[in-house]
Design a protein around this motif. Structure first.
Motif, short mmCIF file in Angstrom:
data_model
loop_
_atom_site.label_atom_id
_atom_site.label_comp_id
_atom_site.label_asym_id
_atom_site.label_seq_id
_atom_site.Cartn_x
_atom_site.Cartn_y
_atom_site.Cartn_z
N THR A 25 -8.21 -0.33 0.65
CA THR A 25 -9.34 0.46 0.13
C THR A 25 -8.95 1.92 -0.04
OG1 THR A 25 -10.93 -1.04 1.18
CG2 THR A 25 -11.73 1.14 0.53
N MET A 26 -8.26 2.47 0.94
CA MET A 26 -7.84 3.87 0.87
C MET A 26 -6.91 4.12 -0.31
SD MET A 26 -7.24 4.54 4.94
CE MET A 26 -6.24 5.98 4.66
N LEU A 27 -5.95 3.23 -0.51
CA LEU A 27 -5.03 3.40 -1.63
C LEU A 27 -5.74 3.21 -2.96
CD1 LEU A 27 -1.84 1.57 -0.28
CD2 LEU A 27 -2.25 4.03 -0.42
N GLY A 28 -6.66 2.26 -2.99
CA GLY A 28 -7.39 2.00 -4.23
C GLY A 28 -8.26 3.16 -4.66
N THR A 29 -8.76 3.90 -3.69
CA THR A 29 -9.62 5.05 -3.99
C THR A 29 -8.85 6.37 -3.93
OG1 THR A 29 -10.27 5.16 -1.65
CG2 THR A 29 -11.70 3.89 -3.15
N ARG A 30 -7.58 6.30 -3.61
CA ARG A 30 -6.71 7.49 -3.48
C ARG A 30 -7.21 8.46 -2.42
NH1 ARG A 30 -2.89 7.98 -7.55
NH2 ARG A 30 -3.07 6.40 -9.19
N LEU A 31 -7.88 7.92 -1.42
CA LEU A 31 -8.36 8.74 -0.30
C LEU A 31 -7.57 8.34 0.94
CD1 LEU A 31 -12.20 8.52 -1.00
CD2 LEU A 31 -10.67 10.43 -1.52
N TYR A 32 -6.42 8.95 1.11
CA TYR A 32 -5.53 8.55 2.19
C TYR A 32 -4.72 9.75 2.67
CZ TYR A 32 -1.65 8.98 -1.09
OH TYR A 32 -0.74 9.48 -1.97
N THR A 33 -4.14 9.59 3.84
CA THR A 33 -3.14 10.52 4.35
C THR A 33 -1.94 9.69 4.80
OG1 THR A 33 -3.93 10.45 6.63
CG2 THR A 33 -4.93 12.11 5.17
N VAL A 34 -0.78 10.32 4.87
CA VAL A 34 0.40 9.62 5.34
C VAL A 34 0.19 9.14 6.78
CG1 VAL A 34 2.86 9.85 5.89
CG2 VAL A 34 1.95 10.88 3.81
N GLN A 35 -0.47 9.97 7.57
CA GLN A 35 -0.73 9.60 8.97
C GLN A 35 -1.61 8.35 9.05
OE1 GLN A 35 -1.12 12.66 7.66
NE2 GLN A 35 0.57 13.77 8.66
N ALA A 36 -2.61 8.28 8.18
CA ALA A 36 -3.49 7.10 8.18
C ALA A 36 -2.73 5.86 7.76
CB ALA A 36 -4.68 7.34 7.26
N ILE A 37 -1.86 5.98 6.75
CA ILE A 37 -1.05 4.84 6.31
C ILE A 37 -0.19 4.33 7.46
CG2 ILE A 37 0.83 4.12 4.80
CD1 ILE A 37 -0.28 6.07 2.70
N GLU A 38 0.49 5.27 8.14
CA GLU A 38 1.35 4.88 9.26
C GLU A 38 0.54 4.19 10.36
OE1 GLU A 38 4.54 4.97 9.75
OE2 GLU A 38 5.41 6.50 8.43
N LYS A 39 -0.62 4.76 10.68
CA LYS A 39 -1.47 4.21 11.75
C LYS A 39 -1.93 2.79 11.41
CE LYS A 39 -4.56 4.86 15.25
NZ LYS A 39 -4.37 5.46 16.56
N LEU A 40 -2.39 2.60 10.18
CA LEU A 40 -2.90 1.29 9.79
C LEU A 40 -1.79 0.26 9.66
CD1 LEU A 40 -5.61 2.49 7.24
CD2 LEU A 40 -6.00 1.51 9.52
N LEU A 41 -0.63 0.67 9.20
CA LEU A 41 0.50 -0.26 9.14
C LEU A 41 0.94 -0.65 10.55
CD1 LEU A 41 2.73 1.15 6.25
CD2 LEU A 41 1.41 -0.97 6.25
N LEU A 42 0.85 0.30 11.48
CA LEU A 42 1.19 -0.01 12.87
C LEU A 42 0.27 -1.09 13.43
CD1 LEU A 42 2.83 0.65 15.44
CD2 LEU A 42 1.12 2.42 15.95
N VAL A 43 -1.03 -0.96 13.15
CA VAL A 43 -1.97 -1.98 13.60
C VAL A 43 -1.71 -3.31 12.89
CG1 VAL A 43 -4.41 -2.64 13.75
CG2 VAL A 43 -3.73 -0.26 14.17
N ALA A 44 -1.44 -3.26 11.58
CA ALA A 44 -1.17 -4.49 10.82
C ALA A 44 0.03 -5.23 11.38
CB ALA A 44 -0.94 -4.14 9.36
N ARG A 45 1.02 -4.51 11.86
CA ARG A 45 2.25 -5.14 12.37
C ARG A 45 2.02 -5.92 13.66
NH1 ARG A 45 4.68 -0.07 11.09
NH2 ARG A 45 5.30 0.39 13.25
N ARG A 46 0.86 -5.76 14.25
CA ARG A 46 0.60 -6.48 15.51
C ARG A 46 0.32 -7.97 15.30
NH1 ARG A 46 -2.63 -1.30 17.82
NH2 ARG A 46 -0.79 -0.23 18.62
#
Length: 221
Positions: A25-46
């Motif tokens: 959703t964040m990427l689709g709306t272009r409302l993101y930060t690099v920190q948020a991407i890293e954080k969410l990918l970290l959770v996804a990797r679990r």
């Protein structure tokens, strides 16, 4: 379990599935930060990638996230951590299968029928998160049926986000994509009109070079 290792935030549990949804959703709306991407990918990797079904919504979203970061946000992508990039590389290598790939719509079936008369291969392929029902992978040529569900209602043909990014990403990956919209196909009155339409489409794009099978006037497709 999917929620193991999740983090509490706002009174709720941030699961891998939810993290994937939020990131898309964040990427689709272009409302993101690099920190948020890293954080969410970290959770996804679990959740281990092998635990997502090959036709799951989560895997499709992950595939879309990977290709979007790589093609639309190249600078952001290059700045991600080594761990995030390794994870996205694994995502890229995984095969996602869209269930709809095995089922033609009326438009895709008829379009493939007429293209086949000009020896177009009309293969069904997956390219990342995207299903191509009428394509030639070797030549990277695809005919994309634009169905009613792919456009916003009363929008004069404005494509929904996933369809718009599908066309853009395919072209960025070197595909030639020719769209055929449901409303223009619906205006064709009969078999001959449809045959002429497809022949004209091929001719105008320099793809007409194969012998045509004999016409069968009156046949309904």
């Amino acid at each position: 379990r999917e929620g193991d290792g999740g983090e509490s935030g706002g009174g709720g549990l941030l699961t891998p599935a939810l993290a994937i949804h939020l990131l898309a959703t964040m990427l689709g709306t272009r409302l993101y930060t690099v920190q948020a991407i890293e954080k969410l990918l970290l959770v996804a990797r679990r959740t281990h990638l092998g635990l997502w079904a090959s036709d799951s919504v989560e895997l499709r979203s992950l595939k879309w996230i990977e290709v979007s970061l790589r093609l639309d946000y190249a600078q952001t992508y290059a700045g991600l951590s080594k761990e995030a990039l390794e994870y996205l590389s694994l995502v890229r290598d995984l095969k996602y299968t869209d269930r709809s790939l095995q089922h033609h719509t009326i438009l895709s079936y008829q379009l493939a029928h007429f293209l086949a008369k000009h020896s177009f291969p009309c293969k069904r392929e997956m390219v990342g998160p995207y299903a191509l029902k009428v394509c030639d992978r070797d030549e990277r040529v695809a005919f994309e049926p634009i169905e009613k569900v792919h456009v916003f209602p009363d929008s004069k043909g404005k494509l929904r986000h996933f369809t718009e990014t599908k066309l853009r990403h395919l072209e960025a990956m070197g595909w030639k994509v020719y769209t055929v919209a449901f409303h223009e196909w619906g205006r064709l009155r009969d078999y001959q009109d449809k045959a002429d339409f497809v022949r004209r489409l091929l001719r105008e794009n320099g793809l007409l070079g194969f012998p045509v099978e004999p016409r069968h006037g009156g046949t309904t497709v």
